[in-house]
Scaffold this motif. Structure first.
Motif, PDB file in Angstrom:
ATOM      1  N   PHE A 224       0.835  -1.200   0.000  1.00 32.88           N
ATOM      2  CA  PHE A 224       0.000   0.000   0.000  1.00 32.88           C
ATOM      3  C   PHE A 224       0.870   1.252   0.000  1.00 32.88           C
ATOM      4  O   PHE A 224       0.621   2.198  -0.753  1.00 32.88           O
ATOM      5  CB  PHE A 224      -0.915   0.002   1.224  1.00 32.88           C
ATOM      6  CG  PHE A 224      -1.895   1.133   1.259  1.00 32.88           C
ATOM      7  CD1 PHE A 224      -3.124   1.030   0.630  1.00 32.88           C
ATOM      8  CD2 PHE A 224      -1.594   2.320   1.918  1.00 32.88           C
ATOM      9  CE1 PHE A 224      -4.036   2.075   0.657  1.00 32.88           C
ATOM     10  CE2 PHE A 224      -2.496   3.375   1.950  1.00 32.88           C
ATOM     11  CZ  PHE A 224      -3.723   3.248   1.313  1.00 32.88           C
ATOM     12  N   LEU A 225       1.891   1.247   0.819  1.00 35.23           N
ATOM     13  CA  LEU A 225       2.790   2.396   0.890  1.00 35.23           C
ATOM     14  C   LEU A 225       3.519   2.588  -0.435  1.00 35.23           C
ATOM     15  O   LEU A 225       3.761   3.719  -0.861  1.00 35.23           O
ATOM     16  CB  LEU A 225       3.786   2.194   2.027  1.00 35.23           C
ATOM     17  CG  LEU A 225       4.513   3.431   2.547  1.00 35.23           C
ATOM     18  CD1 LEU A 225       3.531   4.449   3.084  1.00 35.23           C
ATOM     19  CD2 LEU A 225       5.524   3.032   3.623  1.00 35.23           C
ATOM     20  N   GLY A 226       3.838   1.479  -1.093  1.00 31.06           N
ATOM     21  CA  GLY A 226       4.499   1.556  -2.390  1.00 31.06           C
ATOM     22  C   GLY A 226       3.647   2.208  -3.460  1.00 31.06           C
ATOM     23  O   GLY A 226       4.168   2.759  -4.438  1.00 31.06           O
ATOM     24  N   HIS A 227       2.336   2.181  -3.289  1.00 28.96           N
ATOM     25  CA  HIS A 227       1.434   2.842  -4.241  1.00 28.96           C
ATOM     26  C   HIS A 227       1.425   4.358  -4.061  1.00 28.96           C
ATOM     27  O   HIS A 227       0.877   5.067  -4.903  1.00 28.96           O
ATOM     28  CB  HIS A 227       0.006   2.310  -4.071  1.00 28.96           C
ATOM     29  CG  HIS A 227      -0.136   0.868  -4.422  1.00 28.96           C
ATOM     30  ND1 HIS A 227      -1.231   0.114  -4.059  1.00 28.96           N
ATOM     31  CD2 HIS A 227       0.671   0.018  -5.112  1.00 28.96           C
ATOM     32  CE1 HIS A 227      -1.094  -1.125  -4.493  1.00 28.96           C
ATOM     33  NE2 HIS A 227       0.053  -1.210  -5.140  1.00 28.96           N
ATOM     34  N   GLY A 228       2.006   4.832  -2.972  1.00 35.05           N
ATOM     35  CA  GLY A 228       2.062   6.273  -2.718  1.00 35.05           C
ATOM     36  C   GLY A 228       0.842   6.781  -1.977  1.00 35.05           C
ATOM     37  O   GLY A 228      -0.237   6.192  -2.052  1.00 35.05           O
ATOM     38  N   LEU A 229       1.027   7.870  -1.259  1.00 30.80           N
ATOM     39  CA  LEU A 229      -0.066   8.464  -0.487  1.00 30.80           C
ATOM     40  C   LEU A 229      -0.611   9.730  -1.130  1.00 30.80           C
ATOM     41  O   LEU A 229      -1.795  10.025  -1.015  1.00 30.80           O
ATOM     42  CB  LEU A 229       0.406   8.779   0.942  1.00 30.80           C
ATOM     43  CG  LEU A 229       0.944   7.596   1.748  1.00 30.80           C
ATOM     44  CD1 LEU A 229       1.328   8.054   3.154  1.00 30.80           C
ATOM     45  CD2 LEU A 229      -0.054   6.450   1.804  1.00 30.80           C
ATOM     46  N   LEU A 230       0.235  10.464  -1.801  1.00 28.14           N
ATOM     47  CA  LEU A 230      -0.184  11.741  -2.382  1.00 28.14           C
ATOM     48  C   LEU A 230      -1.006  11.538  -3.642  1.00 28.14           C
ATOM     49  O   LEU A 230      -0.638  10.758  -4.518  1.00 28.14           O
ATOM     50  CB  LEU A 230       1.033  12.607  -2.701  1.00 28.14           C
ATOM     51  CG  LEU A 230       1.822  13.127  -1.495  1.00 28.14           C
ATOM     52  CD1 LEU A 230       3.101  13.800  -1.964  1.00 28.14           C
ATOM     53  CD2 LEU A 230       0.979  14.099  -0.678  1.00 28.14           C
ATOM     54  N   ARG A 231      -2.117  12.253  -3.724  1.00 31.16           N
ATOM     55  CA  ARG A 231      -2.970  12.235  -4.908  1.00 31.16           C
ATOM     56  C   ARG A 231      -3.303  13.666  -5.346  1.00 31.16           C
ATOM     57  O   ARG A 231      -4.345  13.914  -5.936  1.00 31.16           O
ATOM     58  CB  ARG A 231      -4.258  11.453  -4.628  1.00 31.16           C
ATOM     59  CG  ARG A 231      -4.055   9.959  -4.426  1.00 31.16           C
ATOM     60  CD  ARG A 231      -3.512   9.301  -5.674  1.00 31.16           C
ATOM     61  NE  ARG A 231      -3.378   7.863  -5.558  1.00 31.16           N
ATOM     62  CZ  ARG A 231      -2.280   7.237  -5.160  1.00 31.16           C
ATOM     63  NH1 ARG A 231      -1.200   7.962  -4.824  1.00 31.16           N
ATOM     64  NH2 ARG A 231      -2.217   5.932  -5.090  1.00 31.16           N
ATOM     65  N   LEU A 232      -2.396  14.588  -5.068  1.00 32.49           N
ATOM     66  CA  LEU A 232      -2.611  15.984  -5.424  1.00 32.49           C
ATOM     67  C   LEU A 232      -2.285  16.217  -6.887  1.00 32.49           C
ATOM     68  O   LEU A 232      -1.353  15.615  -7.425  1.00 32.49           O
ATOM     69  CB  LEU A 232      -1.744  16.895  -4.554  1.00 32.49           C
ATOM     70  CG  LEU A 232      -1.968  16.789  -3.040  1.00 32.49           C
ATOM     71  CD1 LEU A 232      -0.986  17.681  -2.309  1.00 32.49           C
ATOM     72  CD2 LEU A 232      -3.398  17.155  -2.686  1.00 32.49           C
ATOM     73  N   SER A 233      -3.038  17.104  -7.502  1.00 39.83           N
ATOM     74  CA  SER A 233      -2.773  17.449  -8.897  1.00 39.83           C
ATOM     75  C   SER A 233      -1.658  18.474  -8.958  1.00 39.83           C
ATOM     76  O   SER A 233      -1.273  19.066  -7.950  1.00 39.83           O
ATOM     77  CB  SER A 233      -4.036  18.021  -9.544  1.00 39.83           C
ATOM     78  OG  SER A 233      -4.479  19.155  -8.826  1.00 39.83           O
ATOM     79  N   ALA A 234      -1.155  18.693 -10.155  1.00 37.48           N
ATOM     80  CA  ALA A 234      -0.138  19.724 -10.341  1.00 37.48           C
ATOM     81  C   ALA A 234      -0.740  21.090 -10.043  1.00 37.48           C
ATOM     82  O   ALA A 234      -1.941  21.315 -10.224  1.00 37.48           O
ATOM     83  CB  ALA A 234       0.400  19.683 -11.770  1.00 37.48           C
ATOM     84  N   GLU A 235       0.087  22.004  -9.593  1.00 39.85           N
ATOM     85  CA  GLU A 235      -0.394  23.344  -9.250  1.00 39.85           C
ATOM     86  C   GLU A 235      -0.530  24.184 -10.521  1.00 39.85           C
ATOM     87  O   GLU A 235       0.202  25.135 -10.756  1.00 39.85           O
ATOM     88  CB  GLU A 235       0.549  24.002  -8.250  1.00 39.85           C
ATOM     89  CG  GLU A 235       0.645  23.252  -6.925  1.00 39.85           C
ATOM     90  CD  GLU A 235       1.484  23.992  -5.908  1.00 39.85           C
ATOM     91  OE1 GLU A 235       1.111  25.111  -5.518  1.00 39.85           O
ATOM     92  OE2 GLU A 235       2.525  23.453  -5.518  1.00 39.85           O
ATOM     93  N   ASP A 236      -1.514  23.804 -11.343  1.00 42.25           N
ATOM     94  CA  ASP A 236      -1.665  24.453 -12.644  1.00 42.25           C
ATOM     95  C   ASP A 236      -2.617  25.656 -12.610  1.00 42.25           C
ATOM     96  O   ASP A 236      -2.719  26.388 -13.582  1.00 42.25           O
ATOM     97  CB  ASP A 236      -2.151  23.438 -13.695  1.00 42.25           C
ATOM     98  CG  ASP A 236      -3.167  22.453 -13.149  1.00 42.25           C
ATOM     99  OD1 ASP A 236      -3.211  21.343 -13.670  1.00 42.25           O
ATOM    100  OD2 ASP A 236      -3.906  22.806 -12.218  1.00 42.25           O
ATOM    101  N   GLY A 237      -3.322  25.859 -11.541  1.00 45.23           N
ATOM    102  CA  GLY A 237      -4.181  27.031 -11.425  1.00 45.23           C
ATOM    103  C   GLY A 237      -5.465  26.903 -12.227  1.00 45.23           C
ATOM    104  O   GLY A 237      -5.655  25.997 -13.039  1.00 45.23           O
ATOM    105  N   MET A 238      -6.347  27.858 -12.019  1.00 49.50           N
ATOM    106  CA  MET A 238      -7.668  27.812 -12.634  1.00 49.50           C
ATOM    107  C   MET A 238      -7.659  28.159 -14.116  1.00 49.50           C
ATOM    108  O   MET A 238      -8.547  27.734 -14.849  1.00 49.50           O
ATOM    109  CB  MET A 238      -8.611  28.759 -11.888  1.00 49.50           C
ATOM    110  CG  MET A 238      -9.012  28.263 -10.504  1.00 49.50           C
ATOM    111  SD  MET A 238      -9.767  26.620 -10.536  1.00 49.50           S
ATOM    112  CE  MET A 238     -11.184  26.908 -11.578  1.00 49.50           C
ATOM    113  N   GLU A 239      -6.683  28.908 -14.570  1.00 53.50           N
ATOM    114  CA  GLU A 239      -6.679  29.292 -15.984  1.00 53.50           C
ATOM    115  C   GLU A 239      -6.585  28.071 -16.885  1.00 53.50           C
ATOM    116  O   GLU A 239      -7.286  27.963 -17.887  1.00 53.50           O
ATOM    117  CB  GLU A 239      -5.524  30.264 -16.263  1.00 53.50           C
ATOM    118  CG  GLU A 239      -5.779  31.678 -15.775  1.00 53.50           C
ATOM    119  CD  GLU A 239      -7.073  32.254 -16.320  1.00 53.50           C
ATOM    120  OE1 GLU A 239      -7.316  32.134 -17.540  1.00 53.50           O
ATOM    121  OE2 GLU A 239      -7.866  32.799 -15.528  1.00 53.50           O
TER     122      GLU A 239
END
Length: 247
Positions: A224-239
């Motif tokens: 499970f840890l090998g699958h990673g914990l972070l699921r955040l998108s790139a900081e591409d902004g609303m534009e």
């Protein structure tokens, strides 16, 4: 998910490919192990929420736990709902063409799994709900809960490092988007999925620490840890987001 894994595992032990059972094929075994690890995390989180609900309703909870329950409930629902669909889909693929044939009953597993991420509030609605809770209480109650779950886990273990890193990353993202409501709401799904996985990882680590001789608990945590914990998108902004949504 448990039903899917039971069927896929049983089939893998009986179906022979290239002269040996599917379960003996390393790639297929890895696929099943990946599914089992994700299920283990989902199971740990779902049943911890059930236990927490019981303690809150019977007035046996610690002072931070009612707020923790308020956060973990939408997190557990949105993550396990999405995961059920993913595991059901992978299960059908494990059966090859038979997974597509109605007479096997397998396609119904996928159709039924889809209801969780639809009728349970949809992933986006639950993500915004969790964001509302964070806006009122911050990460404090979750951090306190995780500290309790990890009390028997060595502080220098990889899982503790990964959890703290993920929490700090979420905190930084919340702070960076605090003044931009649109951007913050656009990040809600990634934030929620990350916090769900962080919570599940901490619970898996707790269970592995309680049963040091349980090889399955340790394996579930490691994979499970090998699958990673972070699921955040790139900081591409609303534009960038709006650009792709324009007709």
């Amino acid at each position: 998910m448990a039903r899917c894994l039971a069927l896929a595992g049983d089939y893998a032990r009986k179906r022979r490919v290239f002269g040996r059972a599917l379960i003996e094929q390393p790639l297929h075994a890895r696929t099943l192990a990946d599914m089992h690890a994700e299920f283990a995390g989902a199971f740990a989180l779902a049943f911890h929420v059930a236990d927490l609900l019981g303690r809150v309703e019977s007035s046996q909870a610690a002072h931070h736990e009612p707020v923790l329950l308020r956060l973990l409930t939408p997190l557990a629902k949105l993550w396990t709902g999405k995961l059920a669909t993913r595991i059901a889909s992978e299960t059908l693929e494990c059966f090859g063409g038979n997974g597509y044939i109605e007479d096997t009953g397998l396609p119904q597993l996928l159709r039924d799994a889809q209801v969780y991420s639809i009728w349970e509030g949809t992933t986006n609605v639950l993500s915004l709900d969790s964001l509302r809770v964070l806006g009122k209480s911050g990460l404090g109650p979750l951090r306190k809960g995780i500290d309790g779950w990890l009390k028997d886990v060595p502080a220098d273990s990889p899982v503790v490092h990964a959890i703290h890193h993920a929490l700090e990353t979420v905190q930084q993202r919340l702070a960076a988007t605090a003044s931009d409501t649109d951007h913050l709401e656009a990040e809600a799904r990634g934030l929620a999925l990350t916090l769900a996985r962080v919570s599940a990882a901490a619970l898996l680590a707790r269970d592995a620490a309680r049963e040091p001789d349980d090889a399955r608990a340790r394996a579930a945590l490691d994979i499970f840890l090998g699958h990673g914990l972070l699921r955040l998108s790139a900081e591409d902004g609303m534009e960038a987001i709006r650009a792709l949504c324009r007709p």
